[in-house]
Structures are given as C-alpha cells and as structure tokens.
Design a protein around this motif. Sequence first.
Motif, PDB file in Angstrom:
ATOM      1  N   LYS A 214      -5.373   4.756 -12.501  1.00 18.62           N
ATOM      2  CA  LYS A 214      -6.613   4.024 -12.279  1.00 18.62           C
ATOM      3  C   LYS A 214      -6.311   2.624 -11.759  1.00 18.62           C
ATOM      4  O   LYS A 214      -6.946   2.126 -10.815  1.00 18.62           O
ATOM      5  CB  LYS A 214      -7.399   3.977 -13.597  1.00 18.62           C
ATOM      6  CG  LYS A 214      -8.738   3.279 -13.474  1.00 18.62           C
ATOM      7  CD  LYS A 214      -9.477   3.279 -14.810  1.00 18.62           C
ATOM      8  CE  LYS A 214     -10.814   2.569 -14.689  1.00 18.62           C
ATOM      9  NZ  LYS A 214     -11.544   2.525 -15.994  1.00 18.62           N
ATOM     10  N   ARG A 215      -5.297   1.996 -12.374  1.00 16.28           N
ATOM     11  CA  ARG A 215      -4.943   0.632 -11.947  1.00 16.28           C
ATOM     12  C   ARG A 215      -4.381   0.639 -10.520  1.00 16.28           C
ATOM     13  O   ARG A 215      -4.701  -0.212  -9.701  1.00 16.28           O
ATOM     14  CB  ARG A 215      -3.912   0.054 -12.914  1.00 16.28           C
ATOM     15  CG  ARG A 215      -3.475  -1.374 -12.582  1.00 16.28           C
ATOM     16  CD  ARG A 215      -2.535  -1.905 -13.635  1.00 16.28           C
ATOM     17  NE  ARG A 215      -1.366  -1.043 -13.792  1.00 16.28           N
ATOM     18  CZ  ARG A 215      -0.319  -1.049 -12.974  1.00 16.28           C
ATOM     19  NH1 ARG A 215      -0.310  -1.853 -11.935  1.00 16.28           N
ATOM     20  NH2 ARG A 215       0.696  -0.239 -13.211  1.00 16.28           N
ATOM     21  N   LEU A 216      -3.538   1.652 -10.196  1.00 17.39           N
ATOM     22  CA  LEU A 216      -2.973   1.735  -8.857  1.00 17.39           C
ATOM     23  C   LEU A 216      -4.046   1.987  -7.802  1.00 17.39           C
ATOM     24  O   LEU A 216      -3.987   1.430  -6.692  1.00 17.39           O
ATOM     25  CB  LEU A 216      -1.916   2.841  -8.805  1.00 17.39           C
ATOM     26  CG  LEU A 216      -0.587   2.550  -9.528  1.00 17.39           C
ATOM     27  CD1 LEU A 216       0.309   3.790  -9.528  1.00 17.39           C
ATOM     28  CD2 LEU A 216       0.120   1.358  -8.899  1.00 17.39           C
ATOM     29  N   TYR A 217      -5.058   2.868  -8.176  1.00 18.37           N
ATOM     30  CA  TYR A 217      -6.149   3.116  -7.225  1.00 18.37           C
ATOM     31  C   TYR A 217      -6.946   1.829  -6.931  1.00 18.37           C
ATOM     32  O   TYR A 217      -7.363   1.565  -5.794  1.00 18.37           O
ATOM     33  CB  TYR A 217      -7.060   4.218  -7.740  1.00 18.37           C
ATOM     34  CG  TYR A 217      -6.540   5.609  -7.427  1.00 18.37           C
ATOM     35  CD1 TYR A 217      -6.366   6.020  -6.096  1.00 18.37           C
ATOM     36  CD2 TYR A 217      -6.248   6.513  -8.454  1.00 18.37           C
ATOM     37  CE1 TYR A 217      -5.877   7.294  -5.835  1.00 18.37           C
ATOM     38  CE2 TYR A 217      -5.762   7.777  -8.182  1.00 18.37           C
ATOM     39  CZ  TYR A 217      -5.576   8.153  -6.848  1.00 18.37           C
ATOM     40  OH  TYR A 217      -5.092   9.397  -6.557  1.00 18.37           O
ATOM     41  N   GLU A 218      -7.139   1.096  -7.994  1.00 15.18           N
ATOM     42  CA  GLU A 218      -7.878  -0.160  -7.811  1.00 15.18           C
ATOM     43  C   GLU A 218      -7.091  -1.137  -6.950  1.00 15.18           C
ATOM     44  O   GLU A 218      -7.657  -1.811  -6.066  1.00 15.18           O
ATOM     45  CB  GLU A 218      -8.179  -0.774  -9.194  1.00 15.18           C
ATOM     46  CG  GLU A 218      -9.239  -0.019  -9.984  1.00 15.18           C
ATOM     47  CD  GLU A 218      -9.464  -0.598 -11.366  1.00 15.18           C
ATOM     48  OE1 GLU A 218      -8.697  -1.550 -11.723  1.00 15.18           O
ATOM     49  OE2 GLU A 218     -10.375  -0.140 -12.056  1.00 15.18           O
ATOM     50  N   GLU A 219      -5.779  -1.210  -7.211  1.00 16.92           N
ATOM     51  CA  GLU A 219      -4.935  -2.122  -6.418  1.00 16.92           C
ATOM     52  C   GLU A 219      -4.825  -1.639  -4.972  1.00 16.92           C
ATOM     53  O   GLU A 219      -4.820  -2.438  -4.026  1.00 16.92           O
ATOM     54  CB  GLU A 219      -3.550  -2.211  -7.061  1.00 16.92           C
ATOM     55  CG  GLU A 219      -2.676  -3.294  -6.438  1.00 16.92           C
ATOM     56  CD  GLU A 219      -1.365  -3.467  -7.189  1.00 16.92           C
ATOM     57  OE1 GLU A 219      -0.478  -4.166  -6.627  1.00 16.92           O
ATOM     58  OE2 GLU A 219      -1.214  -2.942  -8.292  1.00 16.92           O
ATOM     59  N   LEU A 220      -4.763  -0.316  -4.816  1.00 17.08           N
ATOM     60  CA  LEU A 220      -4.722   0.254  -3.470  1.00 17.08           C
ATOM     61  C   LEU A 220      -5.980  -0.091  -2.693  1.00 17.08           C
ATOM     62  O   LEU A 220      -5.927  -0.469  -1.524  1.00 17.08           O
ATOM     63  CB  LEU A 220      -4.533   1.771  -3.558  1.00 17.08           C
ATOM     64  CG  LEU A 220      -4.483   2.527  -2.224  1.00 17.08           C
ATOM     65  CD1 LEU A 220      -3.288   2.068  -1.394  1.00 17.08           C
ATOM     66  CD2 LEU A 220      -4.407   4.034  -2.478  1.00 17.08           C
TER      67      LEU A 220
ATOM     68  N   ILE B 217       0.850  -1.217   0.000  1.00 16.53           N
ATOM     69  CA  ILE B 217       0.000   0.000   0.000  1.00 16.53           C
ATOM     70  C   ILE B 217       0.875   1.253   0.000  1.00 16.53           C
ATOM     71  O   ILE B 217       0.612   2.230  -0.736  1.00 16.53           O
ATOM     72  CB  ILE B 217      -0.951  -0.023   1.210  1.00 16.53           C
ATOM     73  CG1 ILE B 217      -2.012  -1.107   1.021  1.00 16.53           C
ATOM     74  CG2 ILE B 217      -1.599   1.349   1.413  1.00 16.53           C
ATOM     75  CD1 ILE B 217      -2.891  -1.327   2.228  1.00 16.53           C
ATOM     76  N   LYS B 218       1.921   1.216   0.816  1.00 16.27           N
ATOM     77  CA  LYS B 218       2.806   2.375   0.893  1.00 16.27           C
ATOM     78  C   LYS B 218       3.488   2.628  -0.450  1.00 16.27           C
ATOM     79  O   LYS B 218       3.656   3.784  -0.874  1.00 16.27           O
ATOM     80  CB  LYS B 218       3.836   2.166   1.992  1.00 16.27           C
ATOM     81  CG  LYS B 218       3.248   2.257   3.394  1.00 16.27           C
ATOM     82  CD  LYS B 218       4.325   1.992   4.454  1.00 16.27           C
ATOM     83  CE  LYS B 218       3.716   2.108   5.833  1.00 16.27           C
ATOM     84  NZ  LYS B 218       4.712   1.825   6.881  1.00 16.27           N
ATOM     85  N   ASN B 219       3.888   1.568  -1.093  1.00 14.94           N
ATOM     86  CA  ASN B 219       4.543   1.716  -2.404  1.00 14.94           C
ATOM     87  C   ASN B 219       3.575   2.290  -3.450  1.00 14.94           C
ATOM     88  O   ASN B 219       3.954   3.109  -4.298  1.00 14.94           O
ATOM     89  CB  ASN B 219       5.078   0.367  -2.881  1.00 14.94           C
ATOM     90  CG  ASN B 219       6.297  -0.082  -2.070  1.00 14.94           C
ATOM     91  OD1 ASN B 219       7.018   0.776  -1.558  1.00 14.94           O
ATOM     92  ND2 ASN B 219       6.495  -1.383  -1.976  1.00 14.94           N
ATOM     93  N   ILE B 220       2.293   1.815  -3.409  1.00 18.15           N
ATOM     94  CA  ILE B 220       1.285   2.330  -4.356  1.00 18.15           C
ATOM     95  C   ILE B 220       1.044   3.815  -4.111  1.00 18.15           C
ATOM     96  O   ILE B 220       0.992   4.615  -5.061  1.00 18.15           O
ATOM     97  CB  ILE B 220      -0.027   1.533  -4.227  1.00 18.15           C
ATOM     98  CG1 ILE B 220       0.192   0.087  -4.739  1.00 18.15           C
ATOM     99  CG2 ILE B 220      -1.141   2.201  -5.031  1.00 18.15           C
ATOM    100  CD1 ILE B 220      -0.984  -0.833  -4.471  1.00 18.15           C
ATOM    101  N   GLU B 221       0.892   4.139  -2.847  1.00 22.55           N
ATOM    102  CA  GLU B 221       0.636   5.554  -2.513  1.00 22.55           C
ATOM    103  C   GLU B 221       1.819   6.428  -2.934  1.00 22.55           C
ATOM    104  O   GLU B 221       1.649   7.563  -3.397  1.00 22.55           O
ATOM    105  CB  GLU B 221       0.376   5.681  -1.016  1.00 22.55           C
ATOM    106  CG  GLU B 221      -0.979   5.108  -0.604  1.00 22.55           C
ATOM    107  CD  GLU B 221      -1.197   5.198   0.888  1.00 22.55           C
ATOM    108  OE1 GLU B 221      -0.191   5.344   1.636  1.00 22.55           O
ATOM    109  OE2 GLU B 221      -2.357   5.113   1.322  1.00 22.55           O
ATOM    110  N   LYS B 222       2.980   5.897  -2.787  1.00 20.75           N
ATOM    111  CA  LYS B 222       4.168   6.636  -3.212  1.00 20.75           C
ATOM    112  C   LYS B 222       4.186   6.833  -4.726  1.00 20.75           C
ATOM    113  O   LYS B 222       4.549   7.891  -5.245  1.00 20.75           O
ATOM    114  CB  LYS B 222       5.412   5.875  -2.752  1.00 20.75           C
ATOM    115  CG  LYS B 222       6.701   6.655  -2.979  1.00 20.75           C
ATOM    116  CD  LYS B 222       7.877   5.879  -2.423  1.00 20.75           C
ATOM    117  CE  LYS B 222       9.160   6.650  -2.636  1.00 20.75           C
ATOM    118  NZ  LYS B 222      10.327   5.904  -2.114  1.00 20.75           N
TER     119      LYS B 222
END
Length: 576
Positions: free
Chosen positions: A318-324, A265-270
């Motif tokens: 969009k993909r990162l938000y979904e994965e997050l 999650i931290k990596n996605i948010e970054k």
Amino acid sequence: MKLTKLSANKDSFHTISFKDGLNLIVGKQANPDDTNKKNTYNGVGKSLIIYLIHFCLGSNQIKEFTAKIPDWEFTLEFTIGENKYTTRRHASNQKDIYLNDVKCSLTNFRKKMLPLIFNLDCPKKYLTFNTLFPRFIRRDRACYTRYDTYIKEEREYPQLLNNAFLLGLDINKVIEKRELRELDQSTTKLSKSLAKDPVLQEHFDNREDTDLEIRDLEEEIKKLEVELSSFKVAKNYQDIEKEADKISYDLKRLQNKRTLIDNSIKNIEKSLDIKSDISQDKILQLYQQANIEIPEMITKKVEAVVDFHQKLISTRKKRLYEELKKNKNLLAEIDKDIELKSEEQDRLLDYLNTHGALDEYVSLTKKVNDMKIKLDKLTEYQRVLKTYKKKLRNIQSKYTENNLETEEYLEAESELLDKIMDTFRDLSREFYEKPGGIKITNNEGENTLRYNINAKIQDDSSDGVNEVKIFCFDMTLLLLQQNHTSKFMFHDSRLFSNMDPRQRYTLFRLAFEKTMDEDLQYIATVNQDILDSIEGVMESKTEYHKIIENNIILTLTDESDESKLLGIQVDMDYEK
C-alpha cells in the motif's frame, strides 16, 4: 651696370668714387717697418666694401650691421646704360630698400633689378637676382675656392643653371633635365613608400600573388556583405542570451531530477513485483515431511506469524503504491516543465539564430572594412606599379631623346662654344705657355646636370692656378656679355694671395687692358705687399704708374681708426 659711388650717412666713412677701367682699393700699413704682427692689412675695411655693395643691392639681412652699426645708412650709386640709379638701405631697417628714393621691399627691389641687369622678366626657380649678381662680385671666403662656385654652399644644379645662363647656353634644357630627374625620383620614391605600407609589406613577406589575392578578397567581401545585408541586430541580445543560458541550466537540472524520479519509480515497481513464496501450508508441510508432529500451539503460532507477515506485506504494498503514484504525478509535472522550458529554449535559440549582437555586427563590419582597405591598397599598388613601369619607360625614352637634342644643340651652337673657349683661352694664354679653355659637353647621366662645364688650364701644377682660373672664368663671363648688362667685376684681395708676382702682374695688366678696350670696370681690393711684388717684376716704373698707381681710388691704413673704411673701430663677423 657700372658702379659710381659708395657712401654713408656718417662723415667718418671714406666715400668711394669708382671710375671706368681698373679700380684698386689698397690696404696699407702706416709703418711698413713695424715688426708687430698684430698690425696687419686686415681689419681696415677692404672686404667690408664688398658686403656693403651686396647690402645696397638687396642681399639678405646682415645681422652684424644691426648689432654693431645700427645708426648707419649706406648709399650706392650706379649706372645701367645711360640711366643713373641710387639705392639706400639702413642698418636698423634692412627689410626696406630705396631705389631712386622709392621705398621697396627686398623682394620687389630684386624683381625690379632682375630685368635691368639680367635678361629675365621674372625670377625662375634657382635663377634669381640674388643668385646671378654674386657672379660679378664674389663675397664670402668660400667663394674663392673654385672657379665655378660663387655662393657659399651652392649646390651643383643652381651652380650649373646660373653659370650656363651667363655663358649664353640654353637653360631650358637644364631645367627640363632637372624636371625629368625629379619625376624619375618621385616615381621611384612613391613606389618605395607604397611598399613600406604594413599591409603591402605583409603581402610581400608572404610572397602572395597580387592578382590572386585581389580576387580572393573580392569574393570574401561579397560573401560577407551578403551576411551583413541579412543581419538583424537584437538590441537586447545579451539579455536574451543570458535568459537562454538560464533555461538551459534549468532544463539540465529538471532532466537530472526526472532521471532520479524515474529510477525511483522503477525501483518501486520492481519491489512490487516481489512476492512471498512461504505460506502457512508450506510451513506445516515441511514439518510433516520431517516426521515431526506439530503441536496445536505451534500451528496457531505459525498461523499468527503468517498472518502477521501477510499484513506486513499488504501494508508495504500500500505504501509503495502510494509512493509510486506520487512519483508518477511528480514525473508528469517535471515532464510538463521540461516541455515548457524546451519550448521557451527553442523560441529563444531561434531568435538568437536569426538575430545577432551589435558588437558582432560591428566586428563583422570592421572585418569587411579591413578587407576593403587591403583590397584598395593592393589594387592601388597594382595600378601605381603599372603606371610606374610605364613612366619609367617614358622617362628612359625622354632621357635618350633629351640627350640627342642636347648633342644636336651643342653642335648647332659651335660658334658660341668657340667664343667661350677662345675668350677663356686668350686670357689663360697670358699666364701660361700651355693655354687652357672652357669645354662644354653634354652630361648624359641620369642626374640633374644637363651640361658639363669644365675650365681647364693645362699647366695646372703651378702655384696659384686655381686663382688664375677664377679670374679667367669671371672675366670670360664679363667679356662675353651674355644675358646681362653688368660692366663691372669685383674681386677681393684673397684672390691674389697665392699667386706669384708674375701672375699678379699679368692679372692686373689684363684687367687694365680689357676694361679699357671693352669699356668695363675691374675693381679689386689689394694689399700693399702684393703691389710691391708686382712693382718688382714690371719692366718700368712708368708701367707701374700707369697700371697701378693711376688706378688706386682709395687707400685704407691701420694708422688709426679714422684711416679705416668706417672711420671707427668696429669688429664684425659679417660672414655669419
């Protein structure tokens, strides 16, 4: 008691009729000039007579009789005072004996004979009919080694007890000292045996202070007993423990998984925070600053590239938000699982903390019991030690007290002691110029012996002095008539073997005179060569005839089997 007759149920037996005074049973060679060394006085039955008298008066069983002469029955007639008695005993049924035709067991027979001959209503330990009677008829070869030894392998205490009794001494003092000594030894033995206990041995090896260790044990036991009183045993403790371990494992696995998702999650948010700094205008502006004219076609291409890039970024976001979102949902689920697992773990651990396994309870109980055993042993040892020290003081005090009482007793009984001394002294004076005596003193040692009874003949360097002492001591017991009604004394021929002819002459002269004067019997088995040696030193044949020949009641020879005691040839080792 006087012996009257010894007979058997076989005609071949040479019946012996005893008389008052001196009685001689002679072993003789049929041919004195025979040089064959195999023809001797031995084997004619002289010593067997002694064994038969013991046999008819309740001795222990003689196995050789059962084995070698099973059909024989022997009868002994004797008198006690004015009363006549007869005993019968069969070689094959030695457990029973007949007294005046009344069947008795050996034990009952001895009980009946004890008060008749000795001044005792019932036997005492080490003082019985079978220990007293041999003082008047020595039996085994070993009984002729010392003046005060009448029974083979007889120990010092019973020897003293029986001899003191027949000398008229107070035997209660003898018994009291033995009891005191036994108490002393048993007390010491108990203390030593306690010290050998492994628990106590460890205690001593560590040099522990007994009082302090007892106090420590008491406190520790009290503490453990409190634990035991609140101890709850879980029947399924092991299963619950396994379940708690599994939950702990699951929690660790969930924690690891949560850490991975949290990092994701931290990596996605970054990644979502990173923005593109290059726009279409900036690109065109760069060309203008370079004084480069941008064709319209290039401008359109740049617009297309920027547009493509913007679309690509938009798709990626969009993909990162979904994965997050997915990871946050998964993290929430894991957190919920962790919470549930933690609650279950807390519940199980709480249960385990308030309950224990059965083996744990048993182990704790055993520990308490072991400590109690050790405490009991230390406490008991401490108690025994105090008792032991107190007993030892009392025993030492009693030793001193008894020694003083014995000294006073011996001083008060000076008349009896003088009589014992004079009787022995008068006899020994006939043998030696320097007479001896019997000295009785108090034994003050910490042992079982109350008196020292010492027979001494001063001229004891002469040959045969030991045999003379035996004769004098035995005759002293007979003449004193203390605590017995025995009127006879019987000696085997081995008593005379080491004496010189003068001593032999003196002995038979004294036996003749004393028995005549005191209405007694002196019976002896004797070999012909001994009589021949006596005849050579006597003053006259008249004296020899009066003392020796007139008192021969039986002659046994080696001429034939018929001339031996049993009238048959039987080889027996009856000293077994």
